[in-house]
Design an enzyme around this catalytic site. Structure first.
Site, PDB file in Angstrom:
ATOM      1  NE  ARG A  30      -3.453   0.174   2.651  1.00  0.00           N
ATOM      2  CZ  ARG A  30      -4.663   0.301   2.106  1.00  0.00           C
ATOM      3  NH1 ARG A  30      -5.179  -0.712   1.454  1.00  0.00           N
ATOM      4  NH2 ARG A  30      -5.344   1.421   2.185  1.00  0.00           N
ATOM      5  CG  ASN A 111      -4.553   5.276   4.221  1.00  0.00           C
ATOM      6  OD1 ASN A 111      -3.923   5.989   3.432  1.00  0.00           O
ATOM      7  ND2 ASN A 111      -5.374   4.343   3.828  1.00  0.00           N
ATOM      8  CD  GLU A 507      -3.821  -4.788 -17.538  1.00  0.00           C
ATOM      9  OE1 GLU A 507      -4.165  -3.583 -17.433  1.00  0.00           O
ATOM     10  OE2 GLU A 507      -3.248  -5.404 -16.616  1.00  0.00           O
ATOM     11  CD  GLU A 514       1.045  -1.803 -13.146  1.00  0.00           C
ATOM     12  OE1 GLU A 514       0.822  -1.105 -12.147  1.00  0.00           O
ATOM     13  OE2 GLU A 514       0.189  -2.542 -13.633  1.00  0.00           O
ATOM     14  CE  LYS A 633      -3.271  -5.157  -5.780  1.00  0.00           C
ATOM     15  NZ  LYS A 633      -2.984  -5.646  -7.142  1.00  0.00           N
TER      16      LYS A 633
HETATM   17  C1  AGP Z   1      -2.807  -2.049 -12.297  1.00  0.00           C
HETATM   18  O1  AGP Z   1      -1.760  -3.012 -12.394  1.00  0.00           O
HETATM   19  C2  AGP Z   1      -2.615  -1.119 -11.128  1.00  0.00           C
HETATM   20  N1  AGP Z   1      -2.391  -1.809  -9.922  1.00  0.00           N
HETATM   21  C3  AGP Z   1      -3.712  -0.064 -11.061  1.00  0.00           C
HETATM   22  O2  AGP Z   1      -3.893   0.484 -12.350  1.00  0.00           O
HETATM   23  C4  AGP Z   1      -5.097  -0.578 -10.564  1.00  0.00           C
HETATM   24  O3  AGP Z   1      -5.667  -1.434 -11.527  1.00  0.00           O
HETATM   25  C5  AGP Z   1      -6.003   0.647 -10.368  1.00  0.00           C
HETATM   26  O4  AGP Z   1      -5.412   1.472  -9.387  1.00  0.00           O
HETATM   27  C6  AGP Z   1      -7.425   0.278  -9.933  1.00  0.00           C
HETATM   28  O5  AGP Z   1      -7.376  -0.382  -8.695  1.00  0.00           O
HETATM   29  P1  AGP Z   1      -8.711  -1.142  -8.178  1.00  0.00           P
HETATM   30  O6  AGP Z   1      -8.991  -2.237  -9.168  1.00  0.00           O
HETATM   31  O7  AGP Z   1      -8.340  -1.658  -6.838  1.00  0.00           O
HETATM   32  O8  AGP Z   1      -9.799  -0.115  -8.149  1.00  0.00           O
END
Ligand code: AGP
Length: 638
Positions: A30, A111, A507, A514, A633
């Site tokens: 996180r 947070n 994707e 990333e 994340k």
């Molecule tokens: C994708 O690999 C990333 N971790 C990021 O784009 C992620 O998909 C996006 O932040 C959405 O997150 P969520 O599905 O938890 O809403």
């Protein structure tokens, strides 16, 4: 985007700190630019903050523990800890949490974002408070100090000062507080950022999300926005800090977590990302479990059962339009779903980036159903977009992985992914799971609207796991690894796909960006002539999706001509094609075959080699594929 963990028990300070550190490690995805903790046991207080990953804090605290008086089983040990992803103030020890008041009598971890911190900080500084950090969070312990002083003669001074602080701060927060004078209570509160309470035997926990509690307890209580709790080792008392009327204690149900520690650990994989890529067929199975009813006597009678949508079946039946919302990978899953719903459910569908949707002028029409996609269920932009839909009286379905997360609770109905915890920052198995669930939803809508659809979709969906495992065979993985090592020094990459595979190209490019930090762009194949072709030369390779499915080869033929144009300009081509297709060899430099499937389900197979490719490029560059730089994340703030 920070990680929070707290623990209170009758155990030793050493055990208290062990739980805090292990919890932080589970939460590092996180955010992890710094970490800190405070632990109190029998008057012995350890307060330490360290720059960098949690292992640095662990080393620092162990040095202190080794030189501290050894306490056995105390009558209490209490601690809170935090791993940070900077939003206000650079990553530094001073800016890391816990933050304290002027005299280090109050410890706070947080947070979220305190939006009115500047004005509060001015007032507090005028009142003589000395601030040490550049963070918004630090206003909280100083407010508590101020109100504690004002309520000093009141026997209820801790509750009162906590409540007055909650009422004055604005923004998003999940906070945990320990008062040095009251080391048998952790005060927590939630508004827009996630917070969960773990229930143990004569011990209790608090955390940003359940992954930090795995191995300690499976019993959790999810706080809702506007709720706060007093957590001691034997009690959890929950109240509302927003209601005007002085409400009594709130009784909440305890949720049993599905996950266990084995599922959340790496097992014999080198990284969570590799483990989670290889879980593809298992994740598909979990997504389909109990939701496809096969009539063995007459497969043509097979049907889809989605209990979570039955409450809105009538609305779905009369729906004339679908809006899909998501961010990042979830948005790309939504793009695939747009093709699916138009082809299978025969319903007008539009997908939007939640971050755009939430601020843009929208034209809302009646009989519109919204589908919000989110692995974490905590993405701030998606939550805000959902609230905008609710303000316009639209029904919202949540496609979510984390049980009890905010989105799963604020949507009107939903379908859980049941994919288990996804620890790697890059979304891999969650994407597979989202596509699986969205395929089910498209079939379910067609079914209740009595639209005819290809029943082979149901049987093929059921059999797709074997094809995923075939792609994940060792010889395939090592071939993809060799391609990744060959291209790992490239500075740019073009990803091409058409139709159902256009979102997959986007994707795939996101994965490479990333995980390897290489610039990569996903494009619709038909767009090459409209600009991107100008970039192509021997240093700008292309990863193309040139699969062939029974129904429709026109699209592949068109993609072939795109590839011919690239080859004519000395562009290197890495291609995904369908097993048995010999027409592709003369065009590509490197080739990855995948089993044939139906056009609607190709994205579920095509993405796997792209995930593996990104993973191995990252490994070739010695990067941390589970925790890529600058990313978190779950993006719980804007
Ligand atoms: C994708 O690999 C990333 N971790 C990021 O784009 C992620 O998909 C996006 O932040 C959405 O997150 P969520 O599905 O938890 O809403």
């Amino acid at each position: 985007m920070c990680g929070i963990i707290g623990y209170i028990s009758g155990k030793s300070q050493k055990e208290n700190i062990e739980v805090l550190i292990e919890g932080l490690k589970a939460l590092e995805y996180r955010g992890y630019d710094s970490a800190g903790l405070v632990s109190i046991s029998n008057e012995n207080l350890i307060y330490k903050k360290s720059l960098g990953q949690v292992k640095n804090l662990e080393a620092d605290v162990n040095k202190i523990l080794n030189s501290s008086p050894v306490f056995g089983e105390g009558d209490y040990s209490i601690g809170i800890a935090h791993t940070r992803w900077a939003t206000h103030g650079v990553p530094s020890e001073l800016n890391s949490h816990p933050h304290t008041d002027c005299n280090e009598n109050i410890f706070v971890i947080h947070n979220g974002i305190i939006e009115n911190y500047k004005e509060l900080k001015n007032i507090l500084e005028k009142g003589g408070h000395i601030f040490k950090s550049q963070t918004d969070t630090e206003v909280i312990p100083h407010l508590l100090e101020k109100f504690l002083k004002e309520n000093n003669n009141n026997s209820n001074k801790f509750d009162l000062s906590f409540l007055e602080t909650l009422k004055i701060i604005k923004g998003a927060f999940a906070i945990a507080v320990i008062f040095k004078e009251l080391p048998e209570m952790i005060y927590v509160a939630k508004l827009s950022s996630p917070l969960v309470i773990g229930i143990g035997e004569n011990e209790n926990y608090i955390a940003s999300d359940p992954s930090a509690l795995i191995g300690n307890t499976k019993k959790v209580i999810y706080l809702k926005d506007g709720e706060y709790a007093k957590v001691s080792k034997n009690n959890v008392n929950i109240f509302n800090f927003q209601s005007q009327s002085v409400e009594g204690e709130i009784k909440k149900e305890i949720t049993e977590l599905e996950w266990d520690i084995e599922r959340a650990q790496k097992g014999d994989y080198p990284d969570f990302m590799m483990k989670e890529i290889c879980e593809a067929s298992e994740v598909l199975k979990k997504a389909l479990m109990g939701r496809i009813k096969i009539d063995q006597n007459n497969p043509g009678n097979s049907f889809i059962k989605l209990g979570g949508l039955e409450s809105i079946e009538e609305e779905l039946k009369s729906a004339k339009r679908i809006i899909i919302l998501g961010c990042g990978t979830s948005y790309y899953a939504g793009m695939v779903a747009e093709y699916l719903f138009k082809k299978v459910s025969k319903i007008p569908t539009e997908v939007f980036l939640a971050s755009e949707f939430r601020y843009r002028e929208e034209v809302f029409v009646p009989d519109t159903i919204v589908i919000a996609i989110s692995q974490s269920g905590e993405t701030a932009d998606t939550i805000a977009a959902i609230k905008k839909c609710h303000d316009n009286n639209l029904t919202v379905i949540g496609i979510v992985n984390v049980v009890g997360s905010t989105i799963s609770r604020i949507t009107d109905s939903g379908v859980y992914n049941h994919a288990g915890p996804e620890i790697g920052v890059a979304s891999t198995k969650a994407f597979i799971s989202q596509l699986s669930v969205l395929a089910l939803v498209s079939l379910y809508i067609a079914q209740i609207k009595n639209k005819s659809f290809d029943k082979n979709l149901i049987s093929e969906l059921n059999n797709l796991g074997d094809k995923m495992d075939a792609i994940l065979k060792e010889e395939n993985i090592s071939k993809i690894k060799s391609f990744a090592e060959k291209y790992s020094n490239k500075k740019d990459f073009l990803y091409l796909g058409r139709n159902f595979n256009y979102p997959v190209a986007l994707e795939g490019a996101l994965k490479l960006k990333e995980i390897s930090y290489i610039h990569a762009e996903g494009y619709a194949g038909g767009e090459m002539k409209h600009g991107p072709l100008a970039m192509i030369d021997e240093n700008f390779p292309t990863f193309a999706i040139a699969t062939r499915n029974k129904k429709d080869n026109v699209i592949q033929d068109k993609l072939f001509s795109n590839l011919e144009e690239i080859k004519a300009r000395k562009g290197e081509i890495l291609c995904i094609a369908t097993e048995g297709d010999e027409n592709i060899n003369h065009i590509t430099n490197d080739l990855i075959y995948i089993p044939e499937t139906l056009e609607e389900l190709e994205p579920l197979l095509v993405i796997i080699p792209m995930q593996l490719f990104a993973y191995y490029v990252g490994k070739a560059k010695n990067l941390d594929v589970d925790k890529p730089r600058n990313l978190a994340k779950s993006v719980t703030v804007e």
